[in-house]
Each structure stands twice: as structure tokens, then as C-alpha cells.
Design a protein around this motif. Structure first.
Motif, PDB file in Angstrom:
ATOM      1  N   TRP A   1      27.609 -10.783 -45.945  1.00 50.83           N
ATOM      2  CA  TRP A   1      27.098 -11.389 -46.973  1.00 50.83           C
ATOM      3  C   TRP A   1      26.730 -12.607 -46.611  1.00 50.83           C
ATOM      4  O   TRP A   1      25.354 -13.017 -47.229  1.00 50.83           O
ATOM      5  CB  TRP A   1      27.947 -10.922 -47.362  1.00 50.83           C
ATOM      6  CG  TRP A   1      27.265 -11.436 -49.411  1.00 50.83           C
ATOM      7  CD1 TRP A   1      26.339 -11.331 -49.932  1.00 50.83           C
ATOM      8  CD2 TRP A   1      27.784 -11.444 -50.524  1.00 50.83           C
ATOM      9  NE1 TRP A   1      25.817 -11.242 -51.300  1.00 50.83           N
ATOM     10  CE2 TRP A   1      27.410 -12.091 -51.747  1.00 50.83           C
ATOM     11  CE3 TRP A   1      29.539 -12.085 -50.952  1.00 50.83           C
ATOM     12  CZ2 TRP A   1      27.167 -11.435 -53.471  1.00 50.83           C
ATOM     13  CZ3 TRP A   1      30.025 -12.250 -52.531  1.00 50.83           C
ATOM     14  CH2 TRP A   1      28.448 -11.944 -53.539  1.00 50.83           C
TER      15      TRP A   1
ATOM     16  N   SER B   1      20.751  -9.913 -51.438  1.00 50.72           N
ATOM     17  CA  SER B   1      21.911 -10.744 -51.454  1.00 50.72           C
ATOM     18  C   SER B   1      22.537  -9.851 -52.882  1.00 50.72           C
ATOM     19  O   SER B   1      23.160  -9.317 -52.357  1.00 50.72           O
ATOM     20  CB  SER B   1      22.308 -12.308 -51.470  1.00 50.72           C
ATOM     21  OG  SER B   1      23.404 -12.400 -52.402  1.00 50.72           O
TER      22      SER B   1
ATOM     23  N   LEU C   1      24.937  -6.892 -52.531  1.00 45.04           N
ATOM     24  CA  LEU C   1      26.383  -6.731 -53.024  1.00 45.04           C
ATOM     25  C   LEU C   1      26.589  -5.563 -54.099  1.00 45.04           C
ATOM     26  O   LEU C   1      27.718  -5.033 -53.947  1.00 45.04           O
ATOM     27  CB  LEU C   1      26.520  -8.057 -54.501  1.00 45.04           C
ATOM     28  CG  LEU C   1      27.398  -8.414 -54.950  1.00 45.04           C
ATOM     29  CD1 LEU C   1      28.834  -8.534 -54.130  1.00 45.04           C
ATOM     30  CD2 LEU C   1      27.477  -9.132 -55.722  1.00 45.04           C
TER      31      LEU C   1
ATOM     32  N   HIS D   1      25.579 -15.296 -57.052  1.00 44.32           N
ATOM     33  CA  HIS D   1      25.226 -15.272 -55.171  1.00 44.32           C
ATOM     34  C   HIS D   1      24.758 -15.781 -54.179  1.00 44.32           C
ATOM     35  O   HIS D   1      24.334 -15.867 -53.598  1.00 44.32           O
ATOM     36  CB  HIS D   1      25.215 -13.345 -55.165  1.00 44.32           C
ATOM     37  CG  HIS D   1      23.648 -13.108 -55.414  1.00 44.32           C
ATOM     38  ND1 HIS D   1      22.886 -13.223 -55.517  1.00 44.32           N
ATOM     39  CD2 HIS D   1      23.387 -13.363 -56.416  1.00 44.32           C
ATOM     40  CE1 HIS D   1      22.302 -12.680 -55.925  1.00 44.32           C
ATOM     41  NE2 HIS D   1      22.052 -12.659 -57.201  1.00 44.32           N
TER      42      HIS D   1
ATOM     43  N   GLY E   1      28.617 -21.140 -48.778  1.00 42.71           N
ATOM     44  CA  GLY E   1      29.024 -19.686 -49.611  1.00 42.71           C
ATOM     45  C   GLY E   1      30.270 -19.342 -49.463  1.00 42.71           C
ATOM     46  O   GLY E   1      30.578 -18.728 -49.791  1.00 42.71           O
TER      47      GLY E   1
ATOM     48  N   LYS F   1      30.430 -16.325 -52.274  1.00 42.46           N
ATOM     49  CA  LYS F   1      30.813 -15.790 -52.234  1.00 42.46           C
ATOM     50  C   LYS F   1      31.717 -14.996 -51.630  1.00 42.46           C
ATOM     51  O   LYS F   1      32.221 -14.116 -51.775  1.00 42.46           O
ATOM     52  CB  LYS F   1      29.267 -15.720 -51.049  1.00 42.46           C
ATOM     53  CG  LYS F   1      28.141 -15.216 -51.806  1.00 42.46           C
ATOM     54  CD  LYS F   1      26.859 -15.507 -49.799  1.00 42.46           C
ATOM     55  CE  LYS F   1      25.860 -14.626 -50.429  1.00 42.46           C
ATOM     56  NZ  LYS F   1      24.365 -15.375 -49.260  1.00 42.46           N
TER      57      LYS F   1
END
Lengths: 467, 467
Positions: free
Chosen positions: B27, B46, B50, B93, B122, B127
Motif C-alpha cells: 500500500w 490507493s 484498500l 489514505h 505514510g 497508512k
């Protein structure tokens, strides 16, 4: 020495006008930008071009003088009377940066004539004003029947004026004997307006510095740390805000030390000029006046020292937002100085002041780049009066007095050569020095030629330096 | 509801750790930078990634919700007991901009593990902290033998948090019924330190603006005009300098209107934290503290509103010097807000203040971009106490109280859903949010997993929302 009938002078100038302008255009095509290292070969080419042209004009001696920066051009044409006074003409052959995309209507280094105006970078500042001396001395000779000028004529045309004249003083000191003169004539200034010829009696000096402020070692999060550590962009702004007090006076302790104040006579002469504030503002492309309390606009720009921010930067300047406390910030400040102020004293005062303003946790680095002394010549100086008479003949009317807000290295010549500095310039405020669409008025350019055609004879007849 | 032996929880997490970290790394490789338009496809990718991963985790419902900006992800996993409380987990995200040349030791979008830390843009913000909920709910089910979570579990993971959450409030309002919850758990904050687990009770809000100042229509010569017209760079600096008084309080009239002051109990709790100012300064990469007089550093960053310059620019910023008065200047300022301050009131106050500060001849344009409300939850709230207990089990020790200086759109959830906002974050200050070399501590990331493995049961057993 007999006065040449003015009509003969004008006829001669008219006959040589086209070739004169063609030559000037050729010179303007050389982008001699001294502040940009990649233009160094152009600045050298400009010097070589000028030296060759002065040789062609008749100067027996023409030389390119190297410096650790850009080269200067020296030329000399002695008078056949060894007792004649010596005059040194100063100008510069380098120019400010210019790019079409800055807002020029035509290429800055491709001269064009539109409606009696010649547009190009350097047209007024300063190639045009240097160049009128070439046809000027030819006219002087042709219309007086002389084979040499009535004065010992020297020219020193430097190549670093637009980047701080860094090596100029050393150059003048090195060649002080060859440059020796009874008076210096600076052709790097302007006059009041097309219909108001004026002679300038002084220039402001210039001290330039860059202050870098260092805060956090890197940009940091404005949420996690904001409100609890010093911000270098804020510190830079507070420093700039502290430059002036509430009366727009420079607030650096010691800044005004030694300043030569205006006399009542000078204030009167300034006030006699047909100053139209609304028109002046249009020339300044500005929407209000602003400055030191209790002074007129002319007094502010001619006779008072200033502090101006030329650039400021720090943190994120791109589109959108970035929630950081920036790591560093930067300010470029230039100070205009007037007679009586000392460059080294100002540098020291700025350094102490800026360092004292830094909050804990912000480190400052202060660098001075170049510096130009101010200068001022008394109104009643006899050589100045010769310039006034020559100009008055060319313009067929009275000549008034101004000063110049800009700066040139004239004061170094005054210091080293111990000679008074006079100013002969024909540029007008709308010529756009340092701005897009710089131009020179062709009629005025030729009045410059005409003034010098009269000047050398008047000076020789009316003045002799008493050392 | 019986408490699962903690060792079973830890064993399960240990068994799934490798796959969990592999998934997270996948990710983190998606550069979902919402502030940069050319990354818009990455932000969409992204969201899709997810949603698919949450489906795989077991959420029966996973949806990508479009907005006029970047999409959000919604997921829902109902409890088999209809009477169980509903919890909405919030995170985001999208990530801050990042480029290797900003000072990263490795590629920001190529995660690497060094000495127990996972480095990537992130990793901590946000994230990593969203992702611990995936293994968390799986652990909760596996170790309790449940087939559905002990609470009705919802997730809302937005895509515009790093660019001002522009469309977030409208999104929440549009989907208010599906988002309805008894409590909101925000996993987008941090804790005190590796060895001092804490729970956050509030976040600051954020108002961001850009002020453009227009002076002369073009850059003008600082010699010809300097000292007599207003300089927009100076005006920008004076505006910034006027942001704070001499006690580092924000000097905009009305700025502090409505501010909820700290209670004595909160000041005591802040003071109990093992705050080492020298260490904190190292984390801030700064060399001194600075802020509102009479307050501790923690009080300044957690409970007081601020004004920080994120960027300033105007005039010539290149090498060397250019003797101009610049035509324009720009300042980007962000304000952190605390409970009781109103976004619209702040915007109006800033607008009036900035406009009033403009000198004659300088025109200002003020633009606000985005805005995030502050929020605050009472210390004794029973759902907050569940979070404290769950965290205390995971960390095997007492949990203390903090607030968060940064901002998130949690207060919009509080407003629209009429639900208390709780914070569950495992990031530590050295994680480098918004900075180069952002990282997350792997041990703490797994403590986040473990905390949620306990939390849903505790909440279901000890609290029921009374509407």
C-alpha cells in the motif's frame, strides 16, 4: 574660443544621425549582462566592440582594461594645448538582465525604433548615453575646425556597474595616474523631462546585503510543533518590519550618522521643478506615495537614504498549501545612501542590528555584495556651470537642478582622483531603467550629442582646475 | 464477555505479522499525494487497493466513495448482536508530498525496514495506523471465537486529509445515515513516546490562507523610486510581523474569541508527563523554544491556537542582487485552532485584519484554502476509558493523557454524527510526519493491532450510547 553657430552643429549631427544610430543598435545587440556569469563572453565582446568604435571615432588611445570581473574600456584624446583642462567621462557598457517573458513587447537585445524611441536593454542605461559622446566629439571637431578636442578628453567605461562595480575602485586606484583629471563627467543619469532639461548634482550610494535565517534543521510539521519553536520566515518578516519606524525612517541605529542634510536653497530648487505627483506615480507604476515623514517625494528619492527589500523568500511557495514551519528564509535588502554616509559604517550598523534582532534559536548569515559611495557637487562649482551653459544651448532654454536617486561609482572617482563629479544625462524617468521595454528618446539622445559638442569648448574657455 | 488471555492475542499477531507488513508495504508503494494533481490516479488506486484489502479482511461491505476531489473508502462489519454499540474508525489514505531530494535516505515510496522501523511516506501518517485495524479485527475474532466483531464496526478512510479535507464534511453529511455511530475512533494521532503510551483527548483545528500583495504594476528601480512608494515585500513582512504581539500571542482582533481554556486538572496531567525539553527540541530539529508567554511547551502545542508562516516570497530570490522594488509578494499562513474557535469567524477576522494592515498603494488578495475544526473529548467519558483500558493491556502499563497539536477532520464527524471522538494512535513524535524519512516503529504498530484486539470487546461490555 569662439562659439560655433548652433545651426552648423545641428546640421552636422543631422548628417551623421543615421550612421550613429546604426552603430548604437549594433552595440545594443550584445547582451552584456554583467550579473549573469553565462553572459561574461558578451560583456567582453561589448568592451572590444566599444574600444574599436572609439578608435574609429578618432581617439588615438583605446584600451580594454581587464579586472578580476568584467573588463572596462579606456580611451584618451589629448588636446594640442597642454594647458587645457583634463576631463574624464564615465559610463558603463554592461546592462541589467532582461528576458522577453519579463513583459517586453519586443526582444530586449534586438533594438527597434517605434515613434521616435529606440527600445532595447541598455538604450538609456547606459549604452545610449555613453555613445552620444562619440558623435559629440566628432561634431565638436568638425564645427570648430579643431583637430583635437578643446580639453584633454579621457573616457572610462566600466563593465560591472549593474553588478555592484565590485572591482571598480581597485581599477581606478591601479590606473589613477592615467585617469588623472580636473573634472569627471558622468553620463549615467537622467534629466527631469523631455521639456525640462536639468543637470544632476549628486547621486545616492548603494549598499546591498543578503540575510539568510536558519531555524529548524529541516521543514517541520506546523501542527506538531507550531506555536512552540521560532519560525525563520516569521523572524525574516519581523526583521524587515523592524527596518523602518512608524514614520518610515530607517530604524537601524547609526544609519543616519553623518548624513548631509538638504540646504534651504536646494529645497527651493527642488520645489521649483514642475513636479506632477500623479504623473510621477504613473512612471513608478505605483498607486500611492509612501516614505519618510515630513519630506516631499523629490526630497525622499534624491536626498534621503533608504532601505528597500529587493527579494524575500522562505518555505513553501508553490500552489496549494503545505503545513510546515520552514527550515530557512532569506531577505535581500539594498540601502541607498547619501553624502556623508560611510559604506563600512553602514555595513557594520546593519550587521549589528540584524544580529541583535534574531530570536533565540534562529541563526543569521549576513553577506554584503558590492557597495557604491554617494556623491554630491556644490551648485556653484564653475565646471558644473559649464555643463549648465552647454545644455542650455542645446535645449534652447533654462536648465534646472536635480539629484539622482540611483547609484553609480562616481564617488570612487571623486575620492581617488580628487576631482569634482559632474553629471550629463539625457534619459527621462519613463525610459524604464532595469524594467521591461527600456528605451531612449531619439531627440534627447541627439541633444546629448549637441551638448557635448558645446561643452568641451566652454570648459576650456571658462575653467581651469586649481590643484 | 470474557477477556481473552493476552498471550493468545500475541501469538496470533506474531503468526500474521509478516503478511501484515508485506501488505502494508504494498500500500505504501502507492504515492497517494492528494495535494499534487498529477498524483490523482495514485490516490484513486490507493482507495481501490484498500477497499479490496478490507474485503479480504472480512468486511461484508466495502465501498469507494467518490467526492469532487479524492475518493474515500467505507467499510462495514455488523455485529451479530443488534444491541451492540456502533463504532466508526476514521483515518486517511492520502499522504504528504515527498521526494528523495528533500533529504530522504531512501525512496519515500519504496518502503524499507531498518532497525525495527519501517521507512516510507505514510508509514505513520496515516497508512500504518489505518492498517493496524485490519489485523486488529482479525485478531479480535480469532481469539474470541466470534464470527462478527463485538461492536458494529465501520471504517471511513478519506483521501483528502493532507490537502485540507475540502470535501470531507459534505461527504459525511451526504452519508450521515450510513456513518451513524455511537463513537468515533480516530487513528491519525500519536502517543507520547515508545515507553509512555498515551491517549489523546483533542486535536487542534486548522485554517489556511494565502495573501497576495500587489504594489507597482511591474518591478521598478530601487534607486529611481526607492524611499517614495510602498514596497509589497515590506508590506508582506510588516503584515507577518503584526501577526504576533511581543508576548507571541496572535494579535488579530477577535482571534481568541470563544477559546476553551485549559482546566487545572488538564494542566496537572500535562505536567505529569516525562517531558524532556532538550529531547523535544531535537525531535523538532530546533534550537530554542518560543511561544506564547506564561505557558509550557505542551500547553502551547496542544491547547493554544497559533499562526505560522508556511511560506513567504516576493521579488528577486536568485543569486546575486537585483536593485528593484518588487511588483508583488505572497505569504502563506496557517492557523491552528482550539475548541471553541469558529472557522468562519477566524476567516472573517483574518480578512478584516489583513485588509486593515495594507498601506495605501498596496492591494491585497486573501484566499482561504480548506479548514478543519478543532475537537476535544472530556477526560471522564466512558468510551474514552475503554480505549485507555485496551491500550493499558497492550502496553502492560498505565496510559496517560495528551492532546494533539496537529489537525484532522474529526470535529466534522463529532458535529454531523453527534458522537464523541476518541483517539487511538501509536505514532511517536520522532516518526517525522510531513518530513523526510517518515517512519513507524514496528513494535508500536503491532501494539496498535493488539489494542484493537481488546478494544471492541471492552467497549461492547462497558458502554452503550444513550442518545
Amino acid at each position: 574660443m569662439s562659439q560655433t553657430p548652433d545651426s552648423a552643429v545641428r546640421t552636422y549631427i543631422g548628417q551623421h544621425r543615421a550612421a550613429f544610430l546604426d552603430d548604437l543598435a549594433e552595440w545594443l545587440r550584445i547582451p552584456s549582462v554583467s550579473a549573469q556569469p553565462d553572459h561574461a563572453p558578451d560583456v567582453r565582446r561589448s568592451a572590444d566592440w566599444l574600444a574599436a568604435k572609439l578608435k574609429e571615432t578618432g581617439f588615438p588611445t583605446t584600451e580594454v582594461w581587464p579586472t578580476p570581473g568584467a573588463p572596462a574600456v579606456f580611451a584618451e584624446w589629448p588636446c594640442d594645448d597642454p594647458e587645457a583642462p583634463t576631463v574624464l567621462v564615465y559610463g558603463h557598457h554592461d546592462v541589467q538582465p532582461a528576458a522577453r517573458e519579463d513583459g517586453w513587447d519586443s526582444e530586449p537585445f534586438e533594438p527597434v525604433v517605434r515613434e521616435g524611441r529606440l527600445y532595447a536593454r541598455g538604450a538609456a542605461d547606459d549604452k545610449g548615453q555613453v555613445f552620444f559622446h562619440t558623435l559629440g566629439v566628432r561634431t565638436h571637431l568638425a564645427t570648430t575646425g579643431r583637430t583635437t578636442p578643446a580639453v584633454h578628453l579621457k573616457l572610462l567605461i566600466e563593465g560591472e556597474e549593474e553588478s555592484g562595480s565590485t572591482h571598480f575602485r581597485a581599477l581606478v586606484e591601479e590606473h589613477a595616474q592615467r585617469l588623472a583629471a580636473d573634472a569627471v563627467i558622468v553620463s549615467d543619469t537622467g534629466m527631469w523631462a523631455e521639456d525640462t532639461p536639468t543637470v544632476c548634482t549628486g547621486m545616492r550610494g548603494l549598499a546591498e546585503c543578503e540575510i539568510r535565517l536558519h531555524g529548524p534543521d529541516q521543514d517541520i510539521h506546523s501542527g506538531s510543533f507550531g506555536g512552540a519553536v521560532p519560525n525563520p520566515a516569521t523572524a525574516a518578516a519581523r526583521l524587515v518590519a523592524a527596518l523602518h519606524d512608524d514614520h518610515a525612517r530607517v530604524a537601524i541605529p547609526g544609519f543616519y550618522d553623518g548624513v548631509v542634510e538638504l540646504t534651504d536653497r536646494e529645497r527651493e530648487l527642488f520645489a521649483e521643478l514642475p513636479f506632477d505627483e500623479a504623473r510621477w506615480l504613473r512612471t513608478a507604476k505605483s498607486y500611492a506615495t509612501h516614505g519618510e515623514a515630513g519630506l516631499t517625494t523629490l526630497e525622499r528619492i534624491w536626498a534621503r537614504p533608504t532601505a528597500e527589500v529587493n527579494g524575500i523568500g522562505g518555505g513553501y511557495q508553490g500552489p496549494g498549501s503545505k503545513t510546515i514551519i520552514p527550515s530557512s528564509a532569506m531577505v535581500k535588502i539594498s540601502f541607498r545612501l547619501v553624502a556623508g554616509q560611510d559604506l563600512e559604517h553602514i555595513e557594520k550598523a546593519v550587521h549589528t542590528w540584524a544580529t541583535d534582532q534574531m530570536p533565540a534559536g534562529i541563526r543569521s548569515e549576513i553577506t554584503f555584495t558590492g557597495g557604491t559611495r554617494p556623491c554630491l557637487t556644490p551648485l556653484d562649482h564653475p565646471a558644473l556651470q559649464s555643463v549648465v551653459r552647454a545644455m542650455s544651448r542645446a535645449f534652447e532654454g533654462p536648465v534646472r537642478y536635480t539629484r539622482e536617486g540611483g547609484s553609480g561609482p562616481a564617488a570612487d572617482l571623486q575620492d581617488v582622483l580628487a576631482a569634482p563629479v559632474l553629471f550629463l544625462g539625457i534619459s527621462v524617468p519613463s525610459d524604464g531603467w532595469h524594467a521591461p521595454n527600456e528605451k531612449v528618446e531619439l531627440d534627447l539622445l541627439l541633444k546629448g550629442v549637441e551638448t557635448t559638442a558645446y561643452l568641451w569648448g566652454d570648459l576650456a574657455a571658462n575653467w581651469r582646475h586649481e590643484p
